[in-house]
Design an enzyme around this catalytic site. Structure first.
Site, short mmCIF file in Angstrom:
data_model
loop_
_atom_site.label_atom_id
_atom_site.label_comp_id
_atom_site.label_asym_id
_atom_site.label_seq_id
_atom_site.Cartn_x
_atom_site.Cartn_y
_atom_site.Cartn_z
N HIS A 247 0.83 -1.21 0.00
CA HIS A 247 0.00 0.00 0.00
C HIS A 247 0.87 1.26 0.00
O HIS A 247 1.23 1.80 1.05
CB HIS A 247 -0.91 -0.02 1.24
CG HIS A 247 -1.97 1.04 1.21
ND1 HIS A 247 -3.21 0.86 1.77
CD2 HIS A 247 -1.99 2.29 0.70
CE1 HIS A 247 -3.95 1.94 1.61
NE2 HIS A 247 -3.21 2.84 0.96
N HIS B 1 1.37 5.13 -2.05
CA HIS B 1 0.87 6.10 -3.02
C HIS B 1 2.04 6.77 -3.71
O HIS B 1 2.83 7.45 -3.07
CB HIS B 1 0.01 7.17 -2.33
CG HIS B 1 -1.25 6.61 -1.74
ND1 HIS B 1 -2.42 6.49 -2.44
CD2 HIS B 1 -1.52 6.11 -0.50
CE1 HIS B 1 -3.37 5.96 -1.67
NE2 HIS B 1 -2.83 5.71 -0.49
N LEU B 2 2.16 6.50 -5.01
CA LEU B 2 3.10 7.27 -5.82
C LEU B 2 2.20 8.30 -6.50
O LEU B 2 1.01 8.10 -6.59
CB LEU B 2 3.79 6.34 -6.83
CG LEU B 2 4.51 5.14 -6.18
CD1 LEU B 2 5.14 4.25 -7.24
CD2 LEU B 2 5.56 5.59 -5.17
N ARG B 3 2.73 9.40 -6.92
CA ARG B 3 1.84 10.44 -7.45
C ARG B 3 1.97 10.62 -8.95
O ARG B 3 1.61 11.66 -9.47
CB ARG B 3 2.09 11.76 -6.72
CG ARG B 3 1.93 11.71 -5.20
CD ARG B 3 0.55 11.23 -4.77
NE ARG B 3 0.34 11.48 -3.33
CZ ARG B 3 -0.67 11.00 -2.63
NH1 ARG B 3 -1.57 10.22 -3.21
NH2 ARG B 3 -0.78 11.28 -1.35
N ASN C 61 -5.06 6.10 -6.95
CA ASN C 61 -5.59 7.48 -6.89
C ASN C 61 -4.62 8.55 -7.38
O ASN C 61 -4.33 9.53 -6.70
CB ASN C 61 -6.09 7.81 -5.47
CG ASN C 61 -4.98 7.85 -4.44
OD1 ASN C 61 -3.92 7.28 -4.64
ND2 ASN C 61 -5.24 8.53 -3.32
N HIS D 293 -10.71 0.58 1.19
CA HIS D 293 -10.60 1.71 2.12
C HIS D 293 -12.00 1.84 2.73
O HIS D 293 -12.94 2.20 2.04
CB HIS D 293 -10.22 2.95 1.32
CG HIS D 293 -10.33 4.26 2.06
ND1 HIS D 293 -9.26 5.10 2.25
CD2 HIS D 293 -11.39 4.88 2.62
CE1 HIS D 293 -9.66 6.18 2.91
NE2 HIS D 293 -10.95 6.08 3.13
N HIS E 144 -5.39 -0.39 5.90
CA HIS E 144 -5.15 0.44 7.09
C HIS E 144 -6.22 0.39 8.19
O HIS E 144 -6.89 1.38 8.46
CB HIS E 144 -4.89 1.90 6.69
CG HIS E 144 -5.80 2.47 5.62
ND1 HIS E 144 -7.17 2.41 5.67
CD2 HIS E 144 -5.49 3.15 4.49
CE1 HIS E 144 -7.66 3.01 4.61
NE2 HIS E 144 -6.67 3.47 3.87
N ASP F 85 0.97 2.74 3.67
CA ASP F 85 0.07 3.83 3.23
C ASP F 85 0.88 5.12 3.02
O ASP F 85 0.42 6.23 3.33
CB ASP F 85 -1.08 4.07 4.21
CG ASP F 85 -2.20 4.92 3.60
OD1 ASP F 85 -2.14 5.21 2.38
OD2 ASP F 85 -3.11 5.32 4.34
N HIS G 182 2.82 14.35 0.31
CA HIS G 182 2.12 15.60 -0.01
C HIS G 182 3.12 16.75 -0.04
O HIS G 182 4.12 16.74 0.68
CB HIS G 182 1.03 15.90 1.02
CG HIS G 182 -0.18 15.03 0.85
ND1 HIS G 182 -1.00 15.12 -0.26
CD2 HIS G 182 -0.69 14.03 1.62
CE1 HIS G 182 -1.98 14.22 -0.15
NE2 HIS G 182 -1.80 13.54 0.97
O1 DOR Z 1 -4.32 9.61 4.61
C1 DOR Z 1 -4.53 9.14 3.50
N1 DOR Z 1 -3.90 9.61 2.40
N2 DOR Z 1 -5.42 8.18 3.38
C2 DOR Z 1 -5.82 7.72 2.19
O2 DOR Z 1 -6.65 6.84 2.15
C3 DOR Z 1 -5.30 8.33 0.94
C4 DOR Z 1 -3.98 8.93 1.16
C5 DOR Z 1 -3.52 9.82 0.02
O3 DOR Z 1 -3.60 9.39 -1.14
O4 DOR Z 1 -3.03 10.91 0.28
#
Ligand code: DOR
Length: 428
Positions: free
Chosen positions: A62, A64-66, A96, A180, A233, A308, A312
């Protein structure tokens, strides 16, 4: 560094898939594990591992790459660099992005980027087109293109029928839906755990029932259909209880917990004075929840540790608590956090750690890894359990710094990560 023959000498080799936990030598030849045990070092590059733990490469199911869309926060390449610095040899990246990974073309795009990455990167595709919760994605095509699972993570699958149809279809492939769990009518504009701390701080709470009510719904849908669900999570004690009960009835369910939910409680928002790096979804909850999650991880009710990792940008996080996005980075702190809190104090054995952070996630996603069996990919993580270090922004390989652990002193550090027989990270 390319070396065709490596001997990792005299480390504590822990591989639950072979029942191995002993001080011995690990031999790598080319891209494969050659053997465990034996004395010869002739022709091998020797890496001294006295006092170190040697294990199958960690697998984060789990991340997240952007990319595509917010490459300023993280790319496939920068995320993979962060992964190997954190001991992960395989990561699964969530859908996402902007646009979302919701068709075969975007899956192929990510896989192409992953070809140059420091670790194995496996795309997870969206359950619904545009992650809008209305229409299923072209799951057959997407799987053919190389996605390993489906998830609308970031948001829940609101529509029960959509989930039912996804599970029905995916039974053919044995692939899980990663969920989720959040009833947004209950969490609506909440920003932290609902409870006394939120009241004291004047922040709107997200009740744990927003998670547990959806878990309850989806367990019965999975039971009815006979499909495979995996809960992302877990944050609440009751979520683990529901999983345990359902599993006992034979429901095909697995689940994960993040390092932050294992070690933080909602007090942290007060202690860190509204620092938005503590804002995460689901939120870190009460001390009792945290304790229950630790227990569930130790007992095996919770199958996996997953980060997770949610990078950001500073301009997004540097806002009032109510307006900052949810998410914290995690790839580079996961091992230190879990070793400091659980493994070094002997609450979680090394074998259990390897099972939850490598063996099980590889099994759930049906991807290579999670083992050091001779002939398997030479994906290896070496951890110094005694190494003390301070989490510093400057050391992050991730493009983002939004971690609540910055400044924390941790004990337990990844010092070597080998992917397909190549050293991809080393502090030796
Ligand atoms: O805190 C989170 N950030 N929870 C998520 O389910 C998505 C993730 C994000 O993509 O920033």
């Amino acid at each position: 560094m390319a070396t065709s023959k490596i001997m990792i000498k005299g480390g504590r080799v822990v591989d639950p898939t072979q029942g191995i936990d002993r001080v011995t030598n690990l031999y790598i030849s080319g891209k494969k594990v050659e053997k465990i045990g034996g004395k010869t070092s002739k022709g091998y590059k020797v890496i001294e591992a006295d006092g170190l733990y040697v294990m199958p490469g960690l697998v984060d199911m789990h991340t997240h790459l952007r990319e595509p869309g917010r490459e300023d926060k993280e790319t496939v390449i920068s995320g993979a660099n962060a992964a190997v610095a954190g001991g992960f040899t395989s990561i699964a990246c969530m859908a996402n992005t902007q646009p979302p990974i919701d068709n075969a073309e975007v899956v192929k795009y990510v896989i192409e980027k992953a070809g140059k990455a420091a670790c194995h990167v496996y795309p997870v595709a969206a359950v619904s087109k545009g992650m809008e919760g209305n229409e299923l994605t072209e799951m057959g095509d997407i799987l053919k293109a190389g996605a390993v699972a489906f998830s609308d993570d970031g948001v829940p699958v609101k529509n029960g029928e959509l989930l039912r149809n996804a599970l029905e279809y995916l039974k053919m492939f044995g692939v899980p839906v990663l969920l989720h769990e959040e009833d947004m009518s209950l969490s609506h504009d909440g920003v932290m755990n609902e409870g006394p701390v939120a009241t004291l701080l004047g922040l709107t709470g997200i009740p744990s029932v927003s998670e547990t009510s959806m878990i309850a719904r989806d367990l019965v849908i999975a039971e009815y259909i006979g499909g495979k669900v995996h809960f992302c999570h877990l944050s609440a004690a009751d979520s683990a209880r529901l999983v345990k009960d359902a599993r006992a009835r034979g429901v095909k369910v697995t689940c994960e917990v993040t390092p932050h939910h294992l070690v933080l409680s909602d007090d942290i928002v007060k202690e860190m004075e509204y620092d938005t790096n503590t804002k995460v979804n689901p939120p870190v909850r009460s001390r009792d929840d945290r304790k229950a999650l630790q227990k569930a991880l130790i007992s095996g009710t919770i199958d996996c540790i997953a980060t997770d990792h949610a990078p950001h940008a500073p301009e997004d996080k540097d806002k009032e608590y109510n307006y900052a996005p949810f998410g914290m980075t995690g790839l580079e702190t996961a091992v230190g956090v879990v070793f400091t809190e659980l493994v070094n104090p002997k609450k979680l054995t090394v074998k259990e750690f390897v099972t939850r952070a490598s063996v099980n996630p590889a099994k759930i996603l049906q991807i290579p890894g999670g083992t050091l069996k001779p002939g398997s990919a030479a994906d290896v993580t070496v951890i110094d359990p005694g190494k003390e270090w301070v989490v510093k922004t400057a050391a992050f390989k991730s493009k983002s710094n939004n971690s609540p652990f910055i400044g924390n002193k941790l004990k337990g550090k990844v010092i070597l990560t080998i992917v397909d027989g190549f050293v991809k990270y080393s502090e030796l």
